[in-house]
Design a protein around this motif. Structure first.
Motif, PDB file in Angstrom:
ATOM      1  N   THR A  30     -10.263  -1.843  -1.875  1.00 29.23           N
ATOM      2  CA  THR A  30      -8.885  -2.031  -1.462  1.00 29.23           C
ATOM      3  C   THR A  30      -8.076  -0.734  -1.514  1.00 29.23           C
ATOM      4  O   THR A  30      -6.896  -0.737  -1.210  1.00 29.23           O
ATOM      5  CB  THR A  30      -8.186  -3.092  -2.330  1.00 29.23           C
ATOM      6  N   CYS A  31      -8.731   0.375  -1.881  1.00 25.08           N
ATOM      7  CA  CYS A  31      -8.055   1.656  -2.026  1.00 25.08           C
ATOM      8  C   CYS A  31      -8.545   2.642  -0.969  1.00 25.08           C
ATOM      9  O   CYS A  31      -9.582   2.438  -0.355  1.00 25.08           O
ATOM     10  CB  CYS A  31      -8.317   2.220  -3.425  1.00 25.08           C
ATOM     11  N   ASP A  32      -7.801   3.716  -0.770  1.00 20.02           N
ATOM     12  CA  ASP A  32      -8.191   4.771   0.167  1.00 20.02           C
ATOM     13  C   ASP A  32      -9.238   5.656  -0.486  1.00 20.02           C
ATOM     14  O   ASP A  32      -9.085   6.070  -1.632  1.00 20.02           O
ATOM     15  CB  ASP A  32      -6.987   5.632   0.548  1.00 20.02           C
ATOM     16  N   ALA A  41      -2.802   2.472  -3.748  1.00 20.02           N
ATOM     17  CA  ALA A  41      -1.362   2.272  -3.635  1.00 20.02           C
ATOM     18  C   ALA A  41      -0.904   1.395  -4.801  1.00 20.02           C
ATOM     19  O   ALA A  41      -1.678   0.572  -5.310  1.00 20.02           O
ATOM     20  CB  ALA A  41      -1.032   1.612  -2.307  1.00 20.02           C
ATOM     21  N   PRO A  42       0.335   1.538  -5.224  1.00 19.81           N
ATOM     22  CA  PRO A  42       0.814   0.765  -6.373  1.00 19.81           C
ATOM     23  C   PRO A  42       0.577  -0.737  -6.267  1.00 19.81           C
ATOM     24  O   PRO A  42       0.237  -1.381  -7.255  1.00 19.81           O
ATOM     25  CB  PRO A  42       2.310   1.098  -6.430  1.00 19.81           C
ATOM     26  N   ASP A 154      -1.541   5.176 -13.895  1.00 17.93           N
ATOM     27  CA  ASP A 154      -0.096   5.237 -13.687  1.00 17.93           C
ATOM     28  C   ASP A 154       0.651   4.878 -14.975  1.00 17.93           C
ATOM     29  O   ASP A 154       0.031   4.621 -16.009  1.00 17.93           O
ATOM     30  CB  ASP A 154       0.327   4.365 -12.500  1.00 17.93           C
ATOM     31  N   ARG A 155       1.955   4.878 -14.928  1.00 19.03           N
ATOM     32  CA  ARG A 155       2.774   4.632 -16.132  1.00 19.03           C
ATOM     33  C   ARG A 155       2.590   3.223 -16.700  1.00 19.03           C
ATOM     34  O   ARG A 155       2.935   2.956 -17.836  1.00 19.03           O
ATOM     35  CB  ARG A 155       4.241   4.907 -15.837  1.00 19.03           C
ATOM     36  N   ALA A 161      -5.837   6.734  -9.306  1.00 20.08           N
ATOM     37  CA  ALA A 161      -6.736   7.639  -8.582  1.00 20.08           C
ATOM     38  C   ALA A 161      -7.999   7.870  -9.389  1.00 20.08           C
ATOM     39  O   ALA A 161      -7.972   7.857 -10.623  1.00 20.08           O
ATOM     40  CB  ALA A 161      -6.042   8.969  -8.307  1.00 20.08           C
ATOM     41  N   VAL A 162      -9.109   8.074  -8.673  1.00 26.80           N
ATOM     42  CA  VAL A 162     -10.390   8.430  -9.285  1.00 26.80           C
ATOM     43  C   VAL A 162     -10.953   9.592  -8.481  1.00 26.80           C
ATOM     44  O   VAL A 162     -11.042   9.513  -7.253  1.00 26.80           O
ATOM     45  CB  VAL A 162     -11.382   7.247  -9.265  1.00 26.80           C
TER      46      VAL A 162
END
Length: 190
Positions: A30-32, A41-42, A154-155, A161-162
């Motif tokens: 589901t990620c780029d 994406a968040p 993320d926070r 990201a990987v």
């Protein structure tokens, strides 16, 4: 005869698990995914992974205590030449971004503790967990799959990201800064 039944049972179980894994949508799908860098994406990020353990320098650490900060997690080993090559870039990125609410955490894998401590000494100023069996990577929806690998949380503690390769400051720092500029989902703004 028992060995044959046990082996047949094991193979059937492995096949079932493999088919189930192939039929489900993984977080990675589901990620780029561009050039060995996976960015989510968040609204596509899954629940925060559990990353906790024994620090190389002693004591324990749980990444959950860093909620509210971006956490850059780097998987490394003293035996890994690309890990040695990226250490200065990781430290430089850490120093350049820590004032923006970014922290770094190393995870040492497949290593002896003495070699890991010697490698880290004088190279990086952030802490590292000792995970010689590489179990912590299994807690990630998007596993690093290589050493070195860098995961940016993320926070809210979710995988943003990987990077499945050695990093350079000029590639890593913009990713970290972009994620640090995001508002946490937990603040009610999303």
């Amino acid at each position: 005869m028992n060995t044959r039944r046990w082996t047949a049972g094991l193979l059937a179980t492995v096949a079932t698990v493999a088919l189930a894994a192939c039929s489900s949508t993984s977080a990675e799908e589901t990620c780029d995914n561009r050039d060995g860098i996976i960015e989510c994406a968040p609204d596509r990020r899954s629940a925060p992974p559990k990353i906790a353990g024994e620090l190389l320098a002693g004591g324990s650490y749980d990444v959950a205590t860093a909620r509210g900060q971006v956490v850059v997690v780097n998987f490394w080993g003293s035996w890994c030449a690309p890990c040695r090559a990226e250490a200065d870039d990781l430290e430089a990125t850490y120093q350049a971004t820590k004032a923006s609410g970014v922290t770094f955490l190393g995870i040492n894998v497949q290593d002896s503790k003495d070699k890991a401590i010697a490698f880290e000494e004088g190279r990086v100023s952030y802490p590292s967990l000792f995970d010689p069996a590489s179990r912590l990577a299994l807690a990630l929806d998007i596993p690093p799959n290589t050493i070195p690998a860098t995961v940016v949380l993320d926070r809210d503690g979710r995988i943003a990201a990987v990077i499945r390769a050695a990093v350079k400051r000029e590639g890593l720092q913009p990713i970290v800064e972009r994620i640090a500029a995001e508002q946490p989902a937990s603040d009610g703004s999303r």
